[in-house]
Design an enzyme around this catalytic site. Structure first.
Site, mmCIF file in Angstrom:
data_model
loop_
_atom_site.group_PDB
_atom_site.id
_atom_site.type_symbol
_atom_site.label_atom_id
_atom_site.label_comp_id
_atom_site.label_asym_id
_atom_site.label_seq_id
_atom_site.Cartn_x
_atom_site.Cartn_y
_atom_site.Cartn_z
ATOM 1 N N HIS A 28 0.811 -1.219 0.000
ATOM 2 C CA HIS A 28 0.000 0.000 0.000
ATOM 3 C C HIS A 28 0.846 1.272 0.000
ATOM 4 O O HIS A 28 0.837 2.023 0.985
ATOM 5 C CB HIS A 28 -0.922 -0.015 1.220
ATOM 6 C CG HIS A 28 -1.884 -1.166 1.237
ATOM 7 N ND1 HIS A 28 -1.502 -2.446 1.551
ATOM 8 C CD2 HIS A 28 -3.222 -1.228 0.970
ATOM 9 C CE1 HIS A 28 -2.552 -3.251 1.481
ATOM 10 N NE2 HIS A 28 -3.604 -2.538 1.133
ATOM 11 N N SER A 31 -1.243 4.773 0.428
ATOM 12 C CA SER A 31 -1.709 5.031 1.791
ATOM 13 C C SER A 31 -0.552 5.401 2.711
ATOM 14 O O SER A 31 -0.764 5.968 3.780
ATOM 15 C CB SER A 31 -2.396 3.785 2.360
ATOM 16 O OG SER A 31 -3.422 3.344 1.508
ATOM 17 N N SER A 116 -6.828 -5.168 10.738
ATOM 18 C CA SER A 116 -8.283 -5.075 10.799
ATOM 19 C C SER A 116 -8.558 -3.673 11.319
ATOM 20 O O SER A 116 -8.175 -3.333 12.449
ATOM 21 C CB SER A 116 -8.842 -6.136 11.740
ATOM 22 O OG SER A 116 -10.252 -6.039 11.785
ATOM 23 N N ASN A 177 -7.011 11.334 4.024
ATOM 24 C CA ASN A 177 -6.624 11.409 2.596
ATOM 25 C C ASN A 177 -7.841 11.251 1.674
ATOM 26 O O ASN A 177 -7.680 11.143 0.464
ATOM 27 C CB ASN A 177 -5.509 10.406 2.276
ATOM 28 C CG ASN A 177 -5.966 8.968 2.399
ATOM 29 O OD1 ASN A 177 -7.151 8.668 2.354
ATOM 30 N ND2 ASN A 177 -5.017 8.062 2.560
ATOM 31 N N HIS A 253 -5.581 2.012 -4.608
ATOM 32 C CA HIS A 253 -5.390 1.512 -3.244
ATOM 33 C C HIS A 253 -4.750 0.125 -3.283
ATOM 34 O O HIS A 253 -5.137 -0.722 -4.074
ATOM 35 C CB HIS A 253 -6.743 1.439 -2.529
ATOM 36 C CG HIS A 253 -6.633 0.947 -1.110
ATOM 37 N ND1 HIS A 253 -6.508 1.808 -0.049
ATOM 38 C CD2 HIS A 253 -6.629 -0.312 -0.587
ATOM 39 C CE1 HIS A 253 -6.431 1.101 1.079
ATOM 40 N NE2 HIS A 253 -6.500 -0.185 0.773
ATOM 41 N N ARG A 308 -19.248 -18.945 38.565
ATOM 42 C CA ARG A 308 -18.956 -17.526 38.396
ATOM 43 C C ARG A 308 -18.550 -16.900 39.732
ATOM 44 O O ARG A 308 -17.700 -16.011 39.782
ATOM 45 C CB ARG A 308 -20.139 -16.776 37.775
ATOM 46 C CG ARG A 308 -21.428 -16.832 38.553
ATOM 47 C CD ARG A 308 -22.496 -15.937 37.908
ATOM 48 N NE ARG A 308 -23.807 -16.176 38.493
ATOM 49 C CZ ARG A 308 -24.752 -15.255 38.624
ATOM 50 N NH1 ARG A 308 -24.540 -14.023 38.191
ATOM 51 N NH2 ARG A 308 -25.919 -15.537 39.149
ATOM 52 N N GLU A 356 -17.982 -4.025 24.300
ATOM 53 C CA GLU A 356 -17.148 -5.217 24.426
ATOM 54 C C GLU A 356 -15.912 -5.166 23.549
ATOM 55 O O GLU A 356 -14.892 -5.790 23.864
ATOM 56 C CB GLU A 356 -17.975 -6.478 24.114
ATOM 57 C CG GLU A 356 -19.086 -6.761 25.130
ATOM 58 C CD GLU A 356 -20.347 -5.941 24.924
ATOM 59 O OE1 GLU A 356 -20.423 -5.203 23.920
ATOM 60 O OE2 GLU A 356 -21.253 -6.021 25.771
ATOM 61 N N PHE A 381 -21.801 -12.263 24.840
ATOM 62 C CA PHE A 381 -21.419 -10.939 24.365
ATOM 63 C C PHE A 381 -19.938 -10.852 23.988
ATOM 64 O O PHE A 381 -19.512 -9.868 23.382
ATOM 65 C CB PHE A 381 -21.812 -9.876 25.382
ATOM 66 C CG PHE A 381 -23.281 -9.918 25.724
ATOM 67 C CD1 PHE A 381 -24.208 -10.256 24.739
ATOM 68 C CD2 PHE A 381 -23.737 -9.684 27.003
ATOM 69 C CE1 PHE A 381 -25.568 -10.339 25.035
ATOM 70 C CE2 PHE A 381 -25.094 -9.758 27.305
ATOM 71 C CZ PHE A 381 -26.011 -10.084 26.326
ATOM 72 N N HIS A 405 -22.587 -16.984 32.246
ATOM 73 C CA HIS A 405 -23.936 -17.233 31.738
ATOM 74 C C HIS A 405 -23.908 -18.112 30.487
ATOM 75 O O HIS A 405 -24.565 -17.839 29.488
ATOM 76 C CB HIS A 405 -24.662 -15.913 31.479
ATOM 77 C CG HIS A 405 -24.951 -15.165 32.742
ATOM 78 N ND1 HIS A 405 -23.956 -14.654 33.537
ATOM 79 C CD2 HIS A 405 -26.104 -14.867 33.365
ATOM 80 C CE1 HIS A 405 -24.488 -14.076 34.594
ATOM 81 N NE2 HIS A 405 -25.779 -14.185 34.531
#
Lengths: 615, 615
Positions: A28, A31, A116, A177, A253, A308, A356, A381, A405
């Site tokens: 890249h 970039s 990511s 950019n 790109h 728990r 989260e 979650f 849970h």
């Protein structure tokens, strides 16, 4: 450096980015070129870093949130003398440290793996939190972001977290950019649009021409002198800056420039300016980490205790014994029971509210600074943070995650709150450890043991109380299992973990009463599995029934397979798991409806013994 | 209704919430009580809805983003005459439609399952997008949010998306009761803090006392008359409002009130006010959905085509044949190839930028309105939306997800860009379909076929070109497989899918040359698997080697197990998968390093044939 030299340094970073990508045939460069002046000024004037001592406690920390701009990072390493010309030209080759997206597995100066988008700033917030609340040696955290990644919600979780914690040691630099991979971003060069958002979240904002080195220099200075809030520098830049054929153009790109030689010439040719990066100030860690006697909670056989609760109590004890343990929770500490830790060690507890992704990212940042984080929320979650856990695994980050849970056993709250895919998610991560205790003493021991593992470690806890079946002196090595029932006449083996261990024990009693003795294995270490014990059970009984409070795929049943995948003869297998979409019901009704309670287990076992097949 | 009646209705909704939770012995009455007046005014004055015809195209759409406030929703249904007193009292019981968190699987008036916070507004944006850009029948979308969930980044992805698309048919109502589960939120009753954030993202904001029915009424009116931007009503409320022992107090989240009878009395006792909800205007869908001849692309045997290209071309063709097909992409349409659809059907293409949670949520919203969405991004980045896909599965939402750039075969970009856990993630979802084509004709057929499946459907595509091995007239039923090589003398069976099919074929050639004939199965339908073919292969050869460009856990190797889990004798099994942490390298180098190229397969097969075990 004088302005002219900074400009030259920026051009050199561009040239080296173009050259590295050209040599690799991918990457890249455009970039990288947009952010080259931002990087040049930071490296030459503001970053305090000893490249020979990346572990120096007072080093500033730099995170390349737009990880695809790795050529720029490596060009900067070369300018700082950390890597040489030869290594720069190995970019993206087999065995090179210079990967397409940087990772700390290979490079000591990289704080966290990126690639990511929307993850570098969240992790940077975790590092800045460490600096502000724990390390206190005055280092600064610099995060270089792209403008496209500001669309990720995780950026705004990070923005909220940083401003709320008054992280004035954190500076985000946004390389605006205007062009994403596919085309223009939503806001183009409208710096005000981004400034309004960051201001609303409580940040100090600076808008600047990202190619005016003096203005950029002043912006960094202003960021350093801003007190009580984090700063974002919004820099107007051009993608592919400096090369007419590439500058501010779409469709370029992630590709080497078409004519690299011409581009290099246009950029002023190859140079080898060496930057003397400022060293960090002398410092020693102010938190001499205590390590004392670990006094884990002890539970009596037959008592009813939720795992728990055991987790929370064990974590509090671990925090007393070890000064490097920290805990983070997503606004459910009263449910996960991390509140026990929070009460005893409030200085090392981080409330991350219902976010989260930021919860996990903050832990990755703390781990990067040497802390040992325990992250807790509902197992269900943690799926929200899957991509963050995936990237943490790529970083080789040592974080502990606790999902409470688990399974249909939670009862009335229904499927949205049930962790039913968590074992599959965590097992599939590289080199992960997956633990699922069935009783309080086992849970406590595993909470302590997991701190010593490499990579991502996951522990699954249950909401409801269950009987203590192991004494407090029992040991539970990771990779082990417990044979809870065995006779020479066993017709088959029940393999269970967590909530289903108790169902399997009851089923074994029911079956024994019917003249069908069965072995019962508690496979608390779901990954790695205890191959030896499973193989012995297979040889002994020829047939295994796995029972899990989890979806059929990717959990305990599949984990058992790991013991037999070298081509040896396989036992016969039956897998009992949650096949339905649960609704609301009591825990016992849920277990029965899913076909994983004692009665269902016994029925399957009988079918298998009497008819050789179940379905 | 007059103000006094609205106040009474609000009290009735509180009383019924308290009663339902008391009868269930669990639930969230205090979170219902804070929003009761907001709900009363909406139901009586602004919502246009025919409860007897939930499919009416002009019905307004209501989403309870704070899904735990389900008692309030069900109390409103009762006030509207949709359910009766008896049913209300079944709340959270086995078999009841009134689950702890509402789902459209059970209730026709629920648009999407909620209970994982921060998801209702993103899905509401999808529904509003449908209304604005496709349905155009003038319905309004109302989303009731909690204040705690505003910490979720997904809320800000939704805020960005809604404002950018000028969704003035969308109103978010935030019940700012200042208390989360564990304690106070970050911003308490500071409505301005929330208003600044929403304004910065381009929303019209209204701050109001959420217990002043006249003020709330005016706020709804102002939202309805706001043009060109979405509106958020920020309502200051008290959790547990109306009951002194509960009002504005900590520690009472998710619990029935201690003394329900006393609380009911304090709230004015049980009443049965019936609301005549305004009907929707007469309307018929303006988009009469075309269904024409499907003219899929056809590829010639031996041509080199990437399955991502085939996906894009097939999707464009499908869009031509069917007017109900829509496509959404996360700013990588040039990589996933959904750009082919975008070019041919720009009116039905939705650019969602780099915000994968919103990408999936928008699709769920569109599916709720009857559209058939195809969602594409890199397979790796679908992990970002795991919790959204999980909730979509609970909704029973029919969405198609396409993950490109699967596996180490992508080459130089490195592990952050490699989908290596996607099969595990999608297999573990209830009733999901998981497809992984190895050639262009197969990909095209599966793209069309997946539209007809129930629930979550996932198709994995590859970056690089691969040879076309099937003719354009070949059929690929879901749940099927293809036996590509078979002889009577086969010593073992290679089971592959996608990229590894080509490696397996080459390995079979290498092995045949060494006098070891092997069977090759293309298991393109990873879930459901073709049990019959796998069992026949097991009987025929006694031994299976699975080969996948994916982590060891939860993918193709585990999927094969599904064919044998009824206790029948198992074949011997060997699983080849990605066990290392890849770096940058060429595709061929990556496949070799991971031990899943033809050479590695052939070596494992020989070991197995010669020594009976591999490791």
């Amino acid at each position: 450096m004088k302005s002219r030299q900074l400009v030259d340094l920026g051009q050199q970073l561009r040239v080296d980015s173009v050259r590295a990508a050209a040599a690799a045939g991918s990457g890249h460069p455009t970039s990288s070129m947009s952010a080259a002046d931002l990087m040049a000024v930071l490296l030459a004037h503001h970053l305090r870093y000893d490249f020979e001592r990346p572990a120096h406690p007072a080093n500033d920390r730099f995170v390349l949130s737009k990880g695809h701009a790795s050529p720029l990072l490596y060009a900067a390493y070369k300018a700082a003398g950390a890597i040489n010309e030869t290594e720069l030209m190995t970019f993206r080759r087999l065995g090179s440290r210079l990967e397409g997206h940087p990772t700390p597995r290979r490079l000591p100066w990289v704080e966290t793996a990126t690639g990511s988008l929307g993850q570098g700033l969240p992790v940077g917030v975790g590092i800045a939190l460490s600096g502000k609340r724990l390390d206190r040696v005055g280092y600064r955290v610099w995060v270089l972001c792209g403008d496209s990644e500001l669309a990720e919600g995780s950026i705004w979780e990070a923005a909220e977290h940083a401003a709320y914690e008054h992280l004035d040691n954190l500076t985000a630099i946004v390389d605006v950019n205007r062009l994403g991979q596919r085309g223009p971003t939503r806001h183009g060069h409208d710096l005000d649009a981004y400034a309004r958002r960051f201001q609303a979240f409580g940040w100090h904002t600076i808008e600047v021409d990202g190619h005016d080195v003096d203005a950029v220099d002043r912006a960094y200075g202003e960021a350093l002198s801003t007190v009580g809030q984090p700063t974002v520098i919004l820099a107007r830049t051009l993608k592919g800056k400096g090369v007419e054929a590439a500058q501010d153009r779409e469709g370029l790109h992630g590709k080497p420039l078409k004519d690299a030689d011409e581009a290099i010439e246009e950029l002023g040719g190859v140079h080898d300016i060496r930057v003397e990066v400022q060293p960090p100030p002398a410092a020693r860690m102010l938190h001499a980490v205590r390590t004392g006697h670990l006094d884990l909670p002890r539970y009596e056989l037959g008592d009813q205790v939720a795992t728990r609760d055991a987790f929370g109590q064990a974590l509090a004890a671990l925090g007393t014994a070890r000064g490097d343990i920290v805990a983070l929770d997503g606004e459910v500490s009263d449910s996960t029971r991390s509140e026990y830790f929070a009460k005893e060690h409030p200085d090392r507890f981080f409330e991350c509210y219902i976010a989260e992704q930021q919860l996990v990212a903050a832990a990755v940042g703390l781990a990067a600074r040497g802390w040992v984080p325990y992250v807790s929320t509902f197992a269900a979650f943690l799926t929200r943070a899957h991509d963050f856990v995936r990237m943490a695994s790529i970083s080789g980050s040592g974080i502990n995650l606790i999902g409470s849970h688990a399974g249909v056993a939670i009862g009335q709250d229904g499927p949205s709150q049930m962790g039913l895919e968590d074992l599959a998610m965590f097992r599939a991560l590289h080199d992960s450890t997956v633990l699922y205790p069935c009783d309080a003493n086992q849970a406590a021991k595993l909470v302590a043991a997991m701190a010593g593992c490499e990579g991502i470690r996951y522990l699954r806890t249950s909401r409801g109380a269950s009987p203590v079946v192991y004494g407090p002196n029992e040991e539970f090595p990771i990779g082990g299992s417990k044979v809870l029932r065995v006779t020479a006449q066993d017709r088959l083996t029940l393999v269970a973990a967590g909530a289903t261990v108790h169902e399997a024990l009851t089923a074994a009693d029911l079956l024994a009463a019917d003249g069908i003795p069965v072995q019962v294995i508690d496979l608390y270490s779901v990954k790695p599995v205890d191959r030896r014990t499973l193989r012995e059970a297979a040889e002994h009984t020829g047939c295994l029934i796995t029972v899990e409070d989890h979806r059929e795929e990717g959990g305990l049943g599949d984990a058992v397979l790991d013991a037999f995948l070298d081509g040896r003869p396989m036992p016969r297998l039956v897998r009992l798991a949650v096949r339905t979409m649960p609704g609301s019901a009591s825990p016992a009704e849920q277990m029965h409806a899913a076909g994983i309670d004692a009665e269902s287990i016994a029925a399957s076992a009988k079918l298998l013994v009497e008819h050789a097949v179940v379905r």
